[in-house]
Design an enzyme around this catalytic site. Structure first.
Site, PDB file in Angstrom:
ATOM      1  N   HIS A 130      96.534 -61.735  51.097  1.00 34.79           N
ATOM      2  CA  HIS A 130      97.258 -62.953  50.742  1.00 34.79           C
ATOM      3  C   HIS A 130      97.972 -63.564  51.947  1.00 34.79           C
ATOM      4  CE1 HIS A 130     100.782 -60.158  50.146  1.00 34.79           C
ATOM      5  NE2 HIS A 130     101.421 -61.180  50.674  1.00 34.79           N
ATOM      6  N   ASP A 160      93.941 -56.503  48.046  1.00 35.89           N
ATOM      7  CA  ASP A 160      94.879 -57.289  48.851  1.00 35.89           C
ATOM      8  C   ASP A 160      94.934 -56.797  50.296  1.00 35.89           C
ATOM      9  OD1 ASP A 160      96.640 -59.382  49.276  1.00 35.89           O
ATOM     10  OD2 ASP A 160      98.410 -58.168  48.835  1.00 35.89           O
ATOM     11  N   SER A 238     105.109 -58.339  54.323  1.00 34.92           N
ATOM     12  CA  SER A 238     103.767 -58.132  53.788  1.00 34.92           C
ATOM     13  C   SER A 238     102.764 -57.892  54.906  1.00 34.92           C
ATOM     14  CB  SER A 238     103.333 -59.345  52.963  1.00 34.92           C
ATOM     15  OG  SER A 238     104.115 -59.483  51.809  1.00 34.92           O
TER      16      SER A 238
END
Length: 386
Positions: A130, A160, A238
């Site tokens: 993402h 992901d 992230s």
């Protein structure tokens, strides 16, 4: 007979002098009352080194391989007419409605930021899918100040994960990858990344839980069993690494829970990430085993009662391995290869671990009987959507 004044004066001063020097004379022997001043303030040379924590040593080992990813995306602006931008860009449409003098809708640049970790000396890094999704441009900032463009080698939305290759010349620092299968609840966990654009941020916590399925977090469409940690993970973290006490990467930080229960972070185990990265580098995509069924938890016998173990088959995809093996809707999967299944997430994880092309035995409860069915998972891409 009283002692003469001058003798008492001399004796008193002599006693004070002995006490000040830390010595009391008594019959030719001496007793040390105070330690020498130099001994009292001296410290061993190693005392300063002992104040360095294991966290500092761990970050020194893998910190140079943690990078910042800056992305740009072109996003079409909304139309003042409330119509799709693509329609307003059609010259025939504009001519028909007399919009010749109006400018066609333009696009605006959206910027994003995330973290990553270099795991290969050839300039390969792991991050979240993402973070780089739909990115038109990708710039990678290293801890030593270098900024180089990056190119997405491959990404997998189900886990992901994404692999990015640096397009500059090395040498590149790399982080050591650990073994997430050896983790235990209570182990130290160190999150490194760039939350809110604050580079080289380090937070400390412990491994709070293992094998936390994303379905427990209300997330669908993903195939992940996550490491749960209380180390602070914030937006911008992230894709960055979760380290153990030795500075080895044990996970890739992926999300943080907000709202009620905030303060919980989650990371993709590095063993899973390593396997996905290998596929992405070799083929540009990841393969996921599937048997072609839809599952739901087993209903409780009465309202408020405990949910029984297992998973109910709610749908069977025509032509899939489950259909060809004779599985039916309302069958209850209770075990795979002899291991009891607690819920649908356990079934998915067991199939994922087995892989593609290896047969497995599915034990189902149908009515009042139990039967074993042999089937072989296939790649998800080989099954057409119903």
């Amino acid at each position: 007979m009283p002692m003469p004044l001058n003798r008492r004066f001399l004796r008193r001063n002599l006693l004070r002098g002995c006490l000040a020097a830390g010595l009391l004379a008594a019959g030719g022997a001496s007793v040390q009352l105070l330690p020498p001043l130099r001994t009292a303030i001296a410290r061993p040379a190693t005392a300063a080194l002992s104040r360095q924590s294991f966290v500092a040593a761990a970050v020194q080992r893998s910190g140079p391989a943690v990078v910042t990813l800056e992305t740009t995306r072109s996003m079409p602006t909304s139309s003042v007419y409330g119509l799709p931008p693509a329609l307003l860009q059609d010259p025939m449409f504009r001519q028909f409605f007399g919009l010749k003098g109006e400018r066609a809708p333009s696009s605006q640049v959206q910027r994003g930021q995330g973290s990553g970790v270099l795991f290969d000396s050839q300039g390969l890094l792991l991050t979240n899918a993402h973070v780089v999704d739909n990115a038109d441009q990708l710039m990678v900032g290293l801890a030593d100040g270098r900024r180089v463009p990056g190119r997405v080698v491959g990404k997998d939305t189900l886990t992901d994960l994404a692999v990015v290759r640096l397009e500059g010349k090395g040498p590149w620092p790399t982080a050591s990858l650990g073994n997430s299968d050896r983790l235990q609840v209570g182990d130290w966990a160190i999150a490194v990344g760039n939350p809110f654009g604050l580079e080289n941020t380090v937070t400390l916590g412990i491994v709070s839980n293992l094998n936390r399925n994303v379905s427990q977090l209300g997330i669908s469409g993903k195939r992940l069993d996550l490491i749960q940690t209380d180390a602070a993970i914030n937006p911008g973290n992230s894709g960055g690494p979760l380290l153990n006490a030795d500075g080895e990467v044990i996970g890739i930080n992926t999300l943080v829970r907000t709202g009620p229960g905030a303060g919980l972070g989650f990371a993709i185990p590095i063993n899973r990430a390593r396997a996905i990265a290998k596929q992405l580098v070799e083929t540009g995509r990841a393969r996921h085993p599937m048997i072609g069924i839809g599952l739901s938890p087993v209903p409780a016998s009465t309202p408020g009662a405990a949910i029984p173990p297992g998973a109910v088959i709610r749908s069977v995809q025509p032509g899939g391995p489950a259909a060809l093996a004779g599985l039916r809707e309302e069958d209850v999967i209770v075990a795979i290869d002899g291991t009891s299944m607690a819920d649908p997430a356990a079934v998915v994880s067991a199939i994922e671990r087995r892989g593609i092309g290896d047969a497995l035995i599915v034990t189902v409860r149908r009515g009042g009987s139990t039967l074993d069915v042999s089937l072989t998972p296939v790649d998800m891409s080989s099954l057409s959507r119903p």
